[in-house]
Motif scaffolding. Structure first.
Motif, mmCIF file in Angstrom:
data_model
loop_
_atom_site.group_PDB
_atom_site.id
_atom_site.type_symbol
_atom_site.label_atom_id
_atom_site.label_comp_id
_atom_site.label_asym_id
_atom_site.label_seq_id
_atom_site.Cartn_x
_atom_site.Cartn_y
_atom_site.Cartn_z
ATOM 1 N N GLN A 165 72.477 88.648 0.463
ATOM 2 C CA GLN A 165 72.860 90.036 0.719
ATOM 3 C C GLN A 165 71.627 90.854 1.081
ATOM 4 O O GLN A 165 70.576 90.742 0.448
ATOM 5 C CB GLN A 165 73.565 90.649 -0.491
ATOM 6 C CG GLN A 165 74.931 90.051 -0.759
ATOM 7 C CD GLN A 165 75.755 90.883 -1.732
ATOM 8 O OE1 GLN A 165 75.714 92.107 -1.718
ATOM 9 N NE2 GLN A 165 76.504 90.206 -2.586
ATOM 10 N N ASP A 192 86.114 92.191 2.496
ATOM 11 C CA ASP A 192 85.413 93.097 3.406
ATOM 12 C C ASP A 192 83.935 92.726 3.476
ATOM 13 O O ASP A 192 83.226 92.767 2.462
ATOM 14 C CB ASP A 192 85.541 94.550 2.939
ATOM 15 C CG ASP A 192 86.889 95.146 3.291
ATOM 16 O OD1 ASP A 192 87.576 94.588 4.165
ATOM 17 O OD2 ASP A 192 87.257 96.169 2.696
ATOM 18 N N CYS A 193 83.478 92.369 4.663
ATOM 19 C CA CYS A 193 82.089 91.940 4.807
ATOM 20 C C CYS A 193 81.663 92.027 6.258
ATOM 21 O O CYS A 193 82.482 92.086 7.174
ATOM 22 C CB CYS A 193 81.883 90.523 4.278
ATOM 23 S SG CYS A 193 82.857 89.285 5.170
ATOM 24 N N MET A 206 82.992 90.150 11.449
ATOM 25 C CA MET A 206 83.639 90.985 10.441
ATOM 26 C C MET A 206 85.147 90.982 10.641
ATOM 27 O O MET A 206 85.624 90.682 11.743
ATOM 28 C CB MET A 206 83.106 92.419 10.529
ATOM 29 C CG MET A 206 83.418 93.120 11.830
ATOM 30 S SD MET A 206 82.473 94.656 12.116
ATOM 31 C CE MET A 206 82.860 95.601 10.662
ATOM 32 N N CYS A 217 75.921 98.704 9.592
ATOM 33 C CA CYS A 217 75.749 98.027 8.301
ATOM 34 C C CYS A 217 75.739 99.019 7.144
ATOM 35 O O CYS A 217 76.331 98.770 6.088
ATOM 36 C CB CYS A 217 74.463 97.215 8.299
ATOM 37 S SG CYS A 217 74.509 95.747 9.348
ATOM 38 N N ALA A 249 83.356 84.462 5.257
ATOM 39 C CA ALA A 249 83.838 85.844 5.205
ATOM 40 C C ALA A 249 85.186 85.933 4.488
ATOM 41 O O ALA A 249 85.439 86.893 3.741
ATOM 42 C CB ALA A 249 83.943 86.407 6.623
ATOM 43 N N ARG A 262 78.399 99.113 4.046
ATOM 44 C CA ARG A 262 78.051 99.100 2.625
ATOM 45 C C ARG A 262 78.628 100.299 1.897
ATOM 46 O O ARG A 262 79.116 100.185 0.768
ATOM 47 C CB ARG A 262 76.526 99.073 2.467
ATOM 48 C CG ARG A 262 75.928 97.719 2.777
ATOM 49 C CD ARG A 262 74.414 97.693 2.831
ATOM 50 N NE ARG A 262 73.763 98.768 2.146
ATOM 51 C CZ ARG A 262 72.833 99.561 2.686
ATOM 52 N NH1 ARG A 262 72.471 99.395 3.954
ATOM 53 N NH2 ARG A 262 72.261 100.506 1.984
ATOM 54 N N LEU A 270 78.834 89.801 8.372
ATOM 55 C CA LEU A 270 77.976 88.633 8.180
ATOM 56 C C LEU A 270 77.227 88.257 9.452
ATOM 57 O O LEU A 270 77.722 88.428 10.564
ATOM 58 C CB LEU A 270 78.806 87.429 7.726
ATOM 59 C CG LEU A 270 79.581 87.548 6.420
ATOM 60 C CD1 LEU A 270 80.229 86.209 6.083
ATOM 61 C CD2 LEU A 270 78.695 88.023 5.273
ATOM 62 N N LEU A 279 84.975 86.445 0.886
ATOM 63 C CA LEU A 279 84.359 87.696 0.439
ATOM 64 C C LEU A 279 85.271 88.909 0.579
ATOM 65 O O LEU A 279 85.087 89.908 -0.110
ATOM 66 C CB LEU A 279 83.077 87.963 1.241
ATOM 67 C CG LEU A 279 81.911 87.000 1.022
ATOM 68 C CD1 LEU A 279 80.818 87.281 2.041
ATOM 69 C CD2 LEU A 279 81.363 87.125 -0.391
ATOM 70 N N ALA A 303 81.749 97.128 1.533
ATOM 71 C CA ALA A 303 81.684 95.787 2.119
ATOM 72 C C ALA A 303 80.352 95.114 1.787
ATOM 73 O O ALA A 303 79.343 95.776 1.553
ATOM 74 C CB ALA A 303 81.871 95.864 3.628
ATOM 75 N N VAL A 304 80.375 93.790 1.812
ATOM 76 C CA VAL A 304 79.176 92.986 1.637
ATOM 77 C C VAL A 304 78.511 92.797 2.999
ATOM 78 O O VAL A 304 79.179 92.453 3.975
ATOM 79 C CB VAL A 304 79.517 91.609 1.027
ATOM 80 C CG1 VAL A 304 78.302 90.684 1.043
ATOM 81 C CG2 VAL A 304 80.051 91.775 -0.388
#
Length: 278
Positions: free
Chosen positions: A162, A112-113, A173, A198, A107, A202, A115, A110, A206-207
């Protein structure tokens, strides 16, 4: 503290797995805060939480007098912690010592994500709900069950795959992203709140992804086995809320009515299966 992880566990009638779940979290690398939020369990969960809190200062618990739902309880646990990384972990999920720290390292690269990881049951079978796409309401209108099948096939060639959405059973996160999103939508009681979180992640840039090389054991459904009709009701209620929030504003009234009918037709189709199970 910059790498510290706060883990939030929401418990309801989860005594059969909660003890081992907390043992594993206490042994996990870089977990510095554990917040257990119990939604009025009557199965001994409270005694388990008390024992862990007495043994380990990192563990604190909140005992709700009623059941406000999963999303609301997640927000309670997050608000009672301050570590820069947040992980939401189901009480029937068993992490390995390095899983959360390894996920945080991915994370960090990356930004902002949001996971998750691969999940398997006791027989080693993979959970198809780990990787999801957004609900397809057009497909649901063609066949009530079609739009609710959300699973995405794993792609082992990608270290980080993804997807539109991941399972709420394990999510990690940055706290900053969680706070920017306003946390979980407490209007959901059970189910679809992870799809909602989620999608908003997005939309915020964010991923959302699964780390394919990491895996946990998920016993699955411990708290819901005795309440199948309750679970199905809120699953479909959550799907309708999701549609109203993200899709309905750009749909015609006739389409909105048709989606409502398709969601509840699918719910009715589940009744014979639930009766057989009982």
């Amino acid at each position: 503290m910059s790498g510290a992880i706060a883990v939030v566990v929401v418990s309801y009638q989860s005594a059969s797995t909660l003890d081992e779940c907390l043992d594993r979290l206490r042994a996990a690398t870089d977990v510095e805060q554990i917040r257990v939020v119990d939604n009025a369990s009557s199965d001994g969960s409270l005694e388990i939480m008390q024992r862990h809190a007495l043994a380990d200062a990192r563990v604190r618990f909140i005992a709700n007098p009623d059941n406000p739902g999963f999303a609301s309880a997640c927000n309670q646990g997050a608000a009672d912690s301050d570590a820069p990384w947040l992980a939401f972990v189901n009480p029937d999920l068993m992490v390995e010592p390095r899983t959360l720290a390894a996920l945080r390292e991915r994370a960090r690269a990356l930004g902002d994500c949001l996971l998750g990881v691969e999940q398997v049951d006791a027989q080693g079978d993979f959970d198809a709900a780990v990787r999801r796409r957004d609900p397809d309401f057009a497909a649901m209108l063609r066949a009530p069950g079609a739009g609710s099948r959300l699973g995405v096939v794993a792609d082992p060639t990608q270290a980080l795959q993804q997807v539109d959405a991941i399972s709420g059973a394990l999510m990690l996160m940055p706290r900053a992203l969680f706070e920017r999103l306003g946390g979980w939508d407490a209007g959901y009681r059970l189910h679809a709140e992870d799809l909602d979180l989620c999608r908003r992640a997005r939309q915020a840039g964010a991923v959302v992804a699964i780390a394919n090389g990491l895996q946990v054991l998920h016993v699955r459904g411990v708290s819901s086995r005795s309440r199948p009709f309750f679970v199905e009701w809120h699953k479909h209620r959550g799907l309708w809320r999701y549609f109203r929030k993200f899709e309905a504003p750009r749909r015609r009234p006739l389409v909105r009515a048709a989606v409502w009918a398709a969601i509840w037709a699918h719910a009715l189709l589940q009744v014979p299966r639930l009766l057989r199970r009982r």
